[in-house]
Design a protein around this motif. Structure first.
Motif, PDB file in Angstrom:
ATOM      1  N   PRO A   6      16.723   8.429  59.546  1.00 60.60           N
ATOM      2  CA  PRO A   6      16.362   9.481  60.506  1.00 60.60           C
ATOM      3  C   PRO A   6      17.530  10.448  60.696  1.00 60.60           C
ATOM      4  O   PRO A   6      18.685  10.027  60.705  1.00 60.60           O
ATOM      5  CB  PRO A   6      16.087   8.724  61.795  1.00 60.60           C
ATOM      6  CG  PRO A   6      15.971   7.288  61.421  1.00 60.60           C
ATOM      7  CD  PRO A   6      16.690   7.118  60.120  1.00 60.60           C
ATOM      8  N   SER A   7      17.230  11.712  60.841  1.00 57.43           N
ATOM      9  CA  SER A   7      18.271  12.712  61.064  1.00 57.43           C
ATOM     10  C   SER A   7      18.859  12.546  62.459  1.00 57.43           C
ATOM     11  O   SER A   7      18.229  11.951  63.335  1.00 57.43           O
ATOM     12  CB  SER A   7      17.678  14.112  60.918  1.00 57.43           C
ATOM     13  OG  SER A   7      16.776  14.353  61.982  1.00 57.43           O
ATOM     14  N   MET A  10      16.385  13.711  64.969  1.00 56.18           N
ATOM     15  CA  MET A  10      15.301  12.785  65.285  1.00 56.18           C
ATOM     16  C   MET A  10      15.795  11.630  66.144  1.00 56.18           C
ATOM     17  O   MET A  10      15.090  11.173  67.046  1.00 56.18           O
ATOM     18  CB  MET A  10      14.644  12.254  64.004  1.00 56.18           C
ATOM     19  CG  MET A  10      13.879  13.325  63.244  1.00 56.18           C
ATOM     20  SD  MET A  10      12.701  14.270  64.242  1.00 56.18           S
ATOM     21  CE  MET A  10      11.498  13.020  64.594  1.00 56.18           C
ATOM     22  N   TRP A  40       7.146  17.553  66.213  1.00 54.73           N
ATOM     23  CA  TRP A  40       8.566  17.311  65.934  1.00 54.73           C
ATOM     24  C   TRP A  40       8.825  15.828  65.727  1.00 54.73           C
ATOM     25  O   TRP A  40       9.525  15.439  64.793  1.00 54.73           O
ATOM     26  CB  TRP A  40       9.430  17.810  67.088  1.00 54.73           C
ATOM     27  CG  TRP A  40       9.379  19.280  67.336  1.00 54.73           C
ATOM     28  CD1 TRP A  40       9.053  20.258  66.423  1.00 54.73           C
ATOM     29  CD2 TRP A  40       9.639  19.951  68.559  1.00 54.73           C
ATOM     30  NE1 TRP A  40       9.106  21.481  67.030  1.00 54.73           N
ATOM     31  CE2 TRP A  40       9.467  21.333  68.336  1.00 54.73           C
ATOM     32  CE3 TRP A  40      10.010  19.525  69.824  1.00 54.73           C
ATOM     33  CZ2 TRP A  40       9.658  22.284  69.334  1.00 54.73           C
ATOM     34  CZ3 TRP A  40      10.201  20.471  70.817  1.00 54.73           C
ATOM     35  CH2 TRP A  40      10.029  21.839  70.576  1.00 54.73           C
ATOM     36  N   GLY A  43       7.794  14.572  62.451  1.00 56.59           N
ATOM     37  CA  GLY A  43       8.418  15.215  61.312  1.00 56.59           C
ATOM     38  C   GLY A  43       7.539  16.254  60.628  1.00 56.59           C
ATOM     39  O   GLY A  43       7.846  16.712  59.546  1.00 56.59           O
TER      40      GLY A  43
END
Length: 64
Positions: A6-7, A10, A40, A43
């Motif tokens: 996950p970024s 996120m 969001w 994703g």
């Protein structure tokens, strides 16, 4: 193949989601409709930088 991590965006959004107690309260605090927040979180849509910063502020409140 390894799964994508996950970024940071996120991760921050997830923390803010937990701290606010769900999608509806977080959407209210961010000033966006729940369906936008859902996009969001899943994703489907890119989290705008200003919303990332607001979510980060909400998630940071718990750490103080």
């Amino acid at each position: 193949m390894s799964a994508m991590k996950p970024s940071p965006q996120m991760n921050t959004l997830s923390r803010a989601l937990q701290d606010c107690g769900g999608e509806t309260p977080l959407a209210k605090k961010l000033g966006v409709p729940v369906h936008v927040l859902s996009g969001w979180l899943r994703g489907h849509d890119v989290l705008p930088a200003d919303m990332y910063l607001r979510a980060r502020e909400l998630a940071a409140v718990r750490k103080r």
